[in-house]
Design an enzyme around this catalytic site. Sequence first.
Site, mmCIF file in Angstrom:
data_model
loop_
_atom_site.group_PDB
_atom_site.id
_atom_site.type_symbol
_atom_site.label_atom_id
_atom_site.label_comp_id
_atom_site.label_asym_id
_atom_site.label_seq_id
_atom_site.Cartn_x
_atom_site.Cartn_y
_atom_site.Cartn_z
ATOM 1 N N LYS A 56 -78.517 33.471 58.403
ATOM 2 C CA LYS A 56 -78.668 34.660 59.227
ATOM 3 C C LYS A 56 -77.294 35.165 59.621
ATOM 4 O O LYS A 56 -76.369 34.341 59.656
ATOM 5 C CB LYS A 56 -79.518 34.397 60.461
ATOM 6 C CG LYS A 56 -79.214 33.150 61.298
ATOM 7 C CD LYS A 56 -77.825 32.831 61.780
ATOM 8 C CE LYS A 56 -77.124 33.799 62.677
ATOM 9 N NZ LYS A 56 -75.734 33.355 62.994
ATOM 10 N N TYR A 70 -80.204 35.760 67.883
ATOM 11 C CA TYR A 70 -81.190 34.808 68.404
ATOM 12 C C TYR A 70 -81.946 35.413 69.585
ATOM 13 O O TYR A 70 -83.145 35.193 69.749
ATOM 14 C CB TYR A 70 -80.515 33.499 68.832
ATOM 15 C CG TYR A 70 -80.072 32.671 67.652
ATOM 16 C CD1 TYR A 70 -80.989 31.916 66.938
ATOM 17 C CD2 TYR A 70 -78.751 32.658 67.235
ATOM 18 C CE1 TYR A 70 -80.613 31.176 65.839
ATOM 19 C CE2 TYR A 70 -78.348 31.916 66.141
ATOM 20 C CZ TYR A 70 -79.296 31.181 65.441
ATOM 21 O OH TYR A 70 -78.903 30.455 64.345
#
Length: 408
Positions: A163, A251
């Site tokens: 990511k 996140y």
Amino acid sequence: MVGIVMTRRGFIDASGAASAASLAAIAVPALAVLEASSSARVMGQPMPDGVKLPSTPGRRKRADSVGIAIVGLGGYALNQMMPRFAETERTHIAAIVSGSPDKLQRVGDAYGIPPDARYSYEAYPKIASDKRIDAVYIVLPTGLHAEWAIRAFAAGKHVLCEKPMALSSADCERMIAASRRADRKLMIAYRSHFEPYNLEAMQLMKQKAIGDIRLVRTEQSSRMGPTSPSKNWRVNRALAGGGPLEDYGIYGLQSALYLTGEMPESISATTFRPTGDARFAEIFAHVSSQWRFPSGAVAQLVTSYDSAGVNFAQVRGTAGALMMDPATSYSGQKMRLEGRDARELAPCDPTVQFARQLDHFADAVRDNVVIRTPGEMGLRDLRLIEAVYASAKAGRTVSLASDGSVRR
Ligand code: NAD
């Protein structure tokens, strides 16, 4: 699912293929405000600090274990992920790819990688004929994910990509198209979807353990030491985009989506970049955004590279609150419910997240299991990141389509 316009809920689940309509959605140039001092290209780096190489090479446990080539031998690959392969049931490290001959030798010897499965970046196309490699795991700086994933698909390999998926929704779309053309899997390494605390939090929110969700707050911050774009890719626009939001603010973005179970309908954001600070010559120091969801819930997301460390998520509902602090770290998660069902929650060891993520990828490759964190989820998140920057740049709230792209 091709050809079907996905609903807002569909983009939250994001487990199906992206629709043709969604891929054609309005693209907002991300970060047009920032200039890159260099272009994104691979460059071998020395061994990172603190790496402990294994004293005995790992062994594959099953005949159908998925052989993975690790692309990029940096801190996350060497300190976190590569040691975790020994805990998996169905994956093994089949090859390594690096620009550093020293790392290829030392890491290859420690992990028992045969010399002919140690590839330089120049030799990367040769993985196509290496039958030991089923898939690649891209652990390069983010600005390089798209190119090296697309080249892996061209070599006929499945891809697990770190990511954030890429630095623009356009690159995400290119990666998804390449995976479809090659008929190979694409999974984004969003480890929180395999981490017991976050999984329990998702369940609790679905079960309305705090009633109806009204407010979400997330923050991921730390203070970066002196550095500059030529020394550290994380402050280099071409490799890191806008900085903290792509790195760990994502996140908080993900938590806001999987805890509410909704896609936002509007975003209002602000960014800050001090002048005369080499750390922030090309990226932002702080990014803050406020999201409104169709239910009326509001989320506030803050992330910074220039303030004391924190990593929390809080959800407040009509009957209580969920507090996660730290929320999405490698280990040491803490979580509690307040209000009606007040209690501490400690599901199980959060460090299982790494191996479970790898085994899920293997199950997708071998058994066609539906990927929990597919490329379409990475694309959705890049659209939302672009919406954050578009709002900050325009100085106004932006309205979003159901796929997260900005409505004109
Ligand atoms: P890092 O700087 O420690 O390592 C990057 C590695 O990429 C280098 O060691 C080098 O081997 C290679 N590389 C090739 N070209 C490079 C270039 N031009 N500049 C710098 N390095 C180059 O970074 P990292 O922390 O290992 O991050 C790598 C990827 O992993 C990023 O996409 C990051 O977002 C992701 N990451 C994910 C997590 C997570 O929790 N899932 C945590 C940390 C990093």
